[in-house]
Design an enzyme around this catalytic site. Sequence first.
Site, PDB file in Angstrom:
ATOM      1  CD  GLU A  76      24.932  25.969  55.831  1.00  0.00           C
ATOM      2  OE1 GLU A  76      25.004  26.553  54.730  1.00  0.00           O
ATOM      3  OE2 GLU A  76      24.634  26.558  56.896  1.00  0.00           O
ATOM      4  CD  GLU A 101      16.756  23.136  57.705  1.00  0.00           C
ATOM      5  OE1 GLU A 101      17.821  23.571  58.154  1.00  0.00           O
ATOM      6  OE2 GLU A 101      15.859  22.666  58.428  1.00  0.00           O
ATOM      7  CG  ASP A 151      18.046  22.947  66.406  1.00  0.00           C
ATOM      8  OD1 ASP A 151      17.441  24.018  66.492  1.00  0.00           O
ATOM      9  OD2 ASP A 151      18.045  22.229  65.378  1.00  0.00           O
ATOM     10  CE  LYS A 155      13.568  23.198  78.893  1.00  0.00           C
ATOM     11  NZ  LYS A 155      12.247  23.202  78.329  1.00  0.00           N
ATOM     12  CG  ASP A 187      23.885  30.930  69.861  1.00  0.00           C
ATOM     13  OD1 ASP A 187      23.753  29.686  69.737  1.00  0.00           O
ATOM     14  OD2 ASP A 187      22.912  31.695  69.996  1.00  0.00           O
TER      15      ASP A 187
HETATM   16  C1  LIG Z   1      19.197  26.463  65.026  1.00  0.00           C
HETATM   17  S1  LIG Z   1      18.838  26.228  63.341  1.00  0.00           S
HETATM   18  C2  LIG Z   1      20.230  27.013  62.528  1.00  0.00           C
HETATM   19  C3  LIG Z   1      19.916  27.345  61.090  1.00  0.00           C
HETATM   20  C4  LIG Z   1      21.058  28.065  60.343  1.00  0.00           C
HETATM   21  N1  LIG Z   1      22.222  27.235  60.222  1.00  0.00           N
HETATM   22  C5  LIG Z   1      21.381  29.375  61.007  1.00  0.00           C
HETATM   23  O1  LIG Z   1      22.462  29.454  61.633  1.00  0.00           O
HETATM   24  O2  LIG Z   1      20.580  30.307  60.898  1.00  0.00           O
HETATM   25  C6  LIG Z   1      19.204  24.511  63.101  1.00  0.00           C
HETATM   26  C7  LIG Z   1      18.639  23.969  61.802  1.00  0.00           C
HETATM   27  O3  LIG Z   1      19.056  22.633  61.634  1.00  0.00           O
HETATM   28  C8  LIG Z   1      17.985  21.889  61.069  1.00  0.00           C
HETATM   29  N2  LIG Z   1      18.216  20.478  61.408  1.00  0.00           N
HETATM   30  C9  LIG Z   1      18.312  19.959  62.662  1.00  0.00           C
HETATM   31  N3  LIG Z   1      18.552  18.653  62.598  1.00  0.00           N
HETATM   32  C10 LIG Z   1      18.620  18.328  61.269  1.00  0.00           C
HETATM   33  C11 LIG Z   1      18.830  17.112  60.582  1.00  0.00           C
HETATM   34  N4  LIG Z   1      19.033  15.966  61.225  1.00  0.00           N
HETATM   35  N5  LIG Z   1      18.815  17.145  59.235  1.00  0.00           N
HETATM   36  C12 LIG Z   1      18.612  18.310  58.562  1.00  0.00           C
HETATM   37  N6  LIG Z   1      18.396  19.495  59.169  1.00  0.00           N
HETATM   38  C13 LIG Z   1      18.409  19.497  60.518  1.00  0.00           C
HETATM   39  C14 LIG Z   1      16.753  22.506  61.688  1.00  0.00           C
HETATM   40  O4  LIG Z   1      15.592  22.283  60.907  1.00  0.00           O
HETATM   41  C15 LIG Z   1      17.126  23.975  61.744  1.00  0.00           C
HETATM   42  O5  LIG Z   1      16.713  24.668  60.595  1.00  0.00           O
END
Ligand SMILES: C[S@@+](CC[C@H](N)C(=O)[O-])C[C@H]1O[C@@H](n2cnc3c(N)ncnc32)[C@H](O)[C@@H]1O
Length: 243
Positions: A76, A101, A151, A155, A187
């Site tokens: 994941e 993460e 994420d 934008k 979403d």
């Molecule tokens: C919008 S959050 C979603 C978190 C979780 N999957 C949820 O649905 O609640 C996106 C997560 O991806 C992590 N993330 C983004 N780019 C990443 C990368 N290149 N390597 C590891 N984590 C990453 C961010 O730190 C963040 O915690």
Amino acid sequence: MRPASTSLASESQDAAQPAHSRRAVRSFVVRAGRMTAAQQRAWRDLWPRLGVEGTDDESPLDFGPLFGRDAPLVLEVGFGNGESLVTLALAHPERNFVGIEVHRPGVGHLMLRCEAERVGNVRVLCDDAVVVLQRRVADATIDELLLYFPDPWPKKRHHKRRLLQPAFVALLVERMKRGAYLHVATDWQEYAEYVLAVLKNNPLLENTAMDYAPRPAYRPQTKFETRGLKLGHGVWDVIFKRR
Ligand SMILES: C[S@@+](CC[C@H](N)C(=O)[O-])C[C@H]1O[C@@H](n2cnc3c(N)ncnc32)[C@H](O)[C@@H]1O
């Protein structure tokens, strides 16, 4: 020289990063988020058992020995607080789960939940997943890849920060075994459409559904999904299989 598109914010973060993880454009911003005392304890006491050092070492990881057994590998990317990872690991004790993460309090939270639930089949890396997948994962290693609510960078000027882009998908596909699954949920409708198009364009992937997949019963509701639902967003699941 760094490309002109690199933002000042990412320049200053990059200065604090080890040289190997300096990518011009990254999919995350390291949040300052305070670490609770319990998360600090997790980092001190649980990381030596559950944590895997990330990108300082460049040799591909041998996942079996990390778990003391060979088993199907589920990875994941961007697990946030790790609740979905723990739920899935408890539901599938026959599989090995690895989470990547960058958010250190989230990694602490995951380790605490693994301890509380006595989860033995989870290991964690706290690093940029792009660099980890480039450097530390051998080809044809992964049985299932999960990217839940990456994420969306809504934008237009930030679209380049999106994790799911053709080059990253090509990398994922190389690291997946034949017959492995890639499951993305989001979403953000416009990102869902983009992800669907990018995955459809990869000749080594085939869609398991006509377009979007019905939400599978096994997928836990994540923190970000709950947040999106409260805002009235829809949710789109996209599940492809490696040919
Ligand atoms: C919008 S959050 C979603 C978190 C979780 N999957 C949820 O649905 O609640 C996106 C997560 O991806 C992590 N993330 C983004 N780019 C990443 C990368 N290149 N390597 C590891 N984590 C990453 C961010 O730190 C963040 O915690």
